[in-house]
Design an enzyme around this catalytic site. Structure first.
Site, PDB file in Angstrom:
ATOM      1  N   TYR A 155     -15.077   4.564   7.231  1.00 28.31           N
ATOM      2  CA  TYR A 155     -15.639   3.236   6.985  1.00 28.31           C
ATOM      3  C   TYR A 155     -17.120   3.159   7.338  1.00 28.31           C
ATOM      4  CZ  TYR A 155     -11.023   1.876   5.625  1.00 28.31           C
ATOM      5  OH  TYR A 155      -9.835   1.791   4.943  1.00 28.31           O
TER       6      TYR A 155
ATOM      7  N   HIS B 101       0.864  -1.188   0.000  1.00 30.12           N
ATOM      8  CA  HIS B 101       0.000   0.000   0.000  1.00 30.12           C
ATOM      9  C   HIS B 101       0.899   1.235   0.000  1.00 30.12           C
ATOM     10  CE1 HIS B 101      -2.783   3.066   1.518  1.00 30.12           C
ATOM     11  NE2 HIS B 101      -3.776   2.255   1.208  1.00 30.12           N
TER      12      HIS B 101
ATOM     13  N   CYS C 257      -3.952   2.168  -4.557  1.00 31.84           N
ATOM     14  CA  CYS C 257      -4.857   3.007  -3.782  1.00 31.84           C
ATOM     15  C   CYS C 257      -4.963   4.326  -4.553  1.00 31.84           C
ATOM     16  CB  CYS C 257      -4.358   3.221  -2.355  1.00 31.84           C
ATOM     17  SG  CYS C 257      -5.539   4.225  -1.437  1.00 31.84           S
TER      18      CYS C 257
ATOM     19  N   HIS D 108      -7.989   0.236  -4.185  1.00 34.06           N
ATOM     20  CA  HIS D 108      -8.940   1.053  -3.427  1.00 34.06           C
ATOM     21  C   HIS D 108      -9.417   2.139  -4.380  1.00 34.06           C
ATOM     22  CE1 HIS D 108      -6.574   0.086   0.557  1.00 34.06           C
ATOM     23  NE2 HIS D 108      -7.207  -0.957   0.065  1.00 34.06           N
TER      24      HIS D 108
ATOM     25  N   ASP E 177     -13.712   2.865  -0.779  1.00 37.79           N
ATOM     26  CA  ASP E 177     -12.846   3.234   0.338  1.00 37.79           C
ATOM     27  C   ASP E 177     -13.337   4.559   0.897  1.00 37.79           C
ATOM     28  OD1 ASP E 177     -10.691   2.931   2.007  1.00 37.79           O
ATOM     29  OD2 ASP E 177      -9.193   3.616   0.568  1.00 37.79           O
ATOM     30  N   HIS E 178     -13.144   4.753   2.174  1.00 39.48           N
ATOM     31  CA  HIS E 178     -13.434   6.029   2.818  1.00 39.48           C
ATOM     32  C   HIS E 178     -14.717   6.671   2.307  1.00 39.48           C
ATOM     33  CE1 HIS E 178      -8.841   6.402   3.638  1.00 39.48           C
ATOM     34  NE2 HIS E 178      -9.360   5.263   4.045  1.00 39.48           N
TER      35      HIS E 178
HETATM   36  C1  DNO Z   1      -6.890   3.383   5.209  1.00 39.86           C
HETATM   37  C2  DNO Z   1      -6.096   2.319   4.684  1.00 39.86           C
HETATM   38  C3  DNO Z   1      -4.811   2.033   5.443  1.00 39.86           C
HETATM   39  C4  DNO Z   1      -4.254   0.757   4.883  1.00 39.86           C
HETATM   40  C5  DNO Z   1      -2.911   0.380   5.372  1.00 39.86           C
HETATM   41  C6  DNO Z   1      -2.399  -0.732   4.495  1.00 39.86           C
HETATM   42  O1  DNO Z   1      -8.057   3.392   5.075  1.00 39.86           O
HETATM   43  O2  DNO Z   1      -5.922   2.469   3.326  1.00 39.86           O
HETATM   44  O3  DNO Z   1      -5.057   1.826   6.792  1.00 39.86           O
HETATM   45  O4  DNO Z   1      -5.094  -0.271   5.253  1.00 39.86           O
HETATM   46  O5  DNO Z   1      -2.053   1.445   5.318  1.00 39.86           O
HETATM   47  O6  DNO Z   1      -1.348  -1.376   5.104  1.00 39.86           O
END
Ligand code: DNO
Length: 404
Positions: A376, A239, A277, A304, A359-360
């Protein structure tokens, strides 16, 4: 593409049954209770897997397909004496997961802090709440709350003055909130929570660790992990550092395409892959996401699919926008991922599907006022997933044109 959804375990306010209703088929999860550096025992993996996969035998099945994340112990990042035991434990956790059939593993190599935001309730014009990173507030934390030694050398005089004004405009409660957001970490963080003093001492461990040393330590870790991953059919998905740049004097080494090129040149193993991501890479103004999706296609095991909107005047500040309406051309990113999957079908059947997840999400409607892991929320992410799903379906139905 496989639609996945992150679940934080039995305490997650968004339950497995809620997730099932979204139509996602795969779960992204981790054993958050196991302390960093320890082995994930096979029985605990199986127990967690049962919660996900067998809680409602009469309803549609869900599969725990992706781990996000196995934490990488700080001693590995620092290559401290004794860190070999932590590498061995990381490999043992990976082996246990593989034995349970879970073979896509996300991880990161960010020193001390994981993903970082300054505001967790940033109101957008529609009335929803979003996450935001505000460079001025962050500088205010660094210079006036943390009072990091020599921090002023990282900022211009103008930035220092703006940070001072931002600090003075904050109430004590706001300063405390900002501090907690940064040092206590956000959900899914792979690092420990700290007190301010403890945090200062963690940062000072990196005083003499620059980019090249940290990179060397990442490559040394991977050179032990990758052969085993390859033998087990495990795909690793690093990531990026979020936000993708150095912070608080810490080196960050997974931020740009050049960083990834160096990673794959040094370690070409097919098990060595990435989490694309989109929002993280997209918060760096020079990163062109559709072109990264194309360039690193064969390395993408997980993605993501969220977007950010950067401030026009301060490109380091951003808020998390709607999944399809951000600074990033999400349609084009998805097109590249579909093209990559088509390529795999034709020439590389080993690689399989790409796991994607919303995501988010924003906090909206019934999310508001409910307990939530920041980023989340249930409804906000459902909206993101529904939008992405629409794009995937629409583009997939024109596959021939997409490919040409
Ligand atoms: C946030 C995420 C991070 C991710 C870690 C991966 O929402 O993208 O917490 O899970 O950095 O290791």
């Amino acid at each position: 593409m496989r639609e996945s959804w992150r679940w934080f375990g039995p305490n997650d306010p968004v339950t497995i049954n809620d997730i099932r209703q979204t139509g996602a088929t795969d779960i992204v999860s981790a054993l958050h209770a196991v302390p960093s550096g320890e082995i994930w025992p096979i029985e605990e993996i199986q127990e967690h897997q049962t919660l996900i996969e067998h809680s409602e035998p009469d309803l549609a099945s869900l599969k725990w397909s992706v781990v996000e994340s196995i934490p990488v112990h700080e001693d590995i990042k620092l290559a401290r004496p004794g860190h070999q035991a932590y590498i061995d434990n990381w490999i043992a956790s990976m082996e246990n997961l593989a034995q349970c059939g879970i073979k896509t593993i996300c991880y990161n190599f960010m020193p001390v802090i994981d993903w970082t935001r300054t505001d967790l309730n940033f109101r957008l014009p529609s009335g929803v709440y979003s996450l935001r990173f505000d460079q001025k507030k962050f500088a205010a934390f660094d210079l006036y709350i943390l009072q990091r030694e020599n921090a002023d050398t990282d900022y211009t005089n103008e930035e220092i003055e703006e940070a001072r004004q931002a600090y003075e405009a904050m109430s004590e409660v706001e300063r405390e909130g900002l501090t907690q957001n940064i040092i206590a970490g956000l959900p899914g963080k792979m690092t420990d929570s700290y007190s301010l003093n403890n945090f200062r001492s963690m940062l000072s461990n990196y005083k003499d660790v620059g980019h090249e040393t940290l990179r060397k330590n990442l490559f040394a870790f991977l050179s032990q992990v990758l052969p085993r991953a390859e033998a087990l059919g495990v795909k690793l998905a690093i990531h990026p550092d979020d936000p993708p740049r150095d912070m608080l004097g810490l080196p960050r080494i997974i931020c740009t395409p050049v960083d990834l090129e160096r990673l794959f040149k040094a370690l070409p193993s097919p098990a060595n892959g990435i989490t694309l991501c989109v929002g993280t890479y997209g918060s760096h103004p020079d990163n062109d996401l559709p072109s990264m999706a194309k360039q690193f296609g064969p390395r993408i095991h997980f993605s993501h699919l969220r977007g950010v909107s950067r401030d026009p005047k301060e490109q380091r500040s951003f808020y998390e926008a709607n999944h399809l309406d951000s600074d990033i051309d999400m349609i084009q990113v998805i097109k590249e991922l579909l093209n990559e999957e088509a390529r795999r079908e034709q020439t590389d059947s080993q690689s399989g599907a790409i796991y994607i997840r919303p995501d988010h999400g924003h906090q909206m409607m019934d999310d508001i006022g409910k307990p939530v892991n920041p980023g989340y929320s249930g409804i906000g992410r459902l909206k993101g997933l529904a939008e992405i799903r629409g794009v995937i379906r629409a583009l997939s139905s024109q596959k021939i044109e997409v490919l040409s």
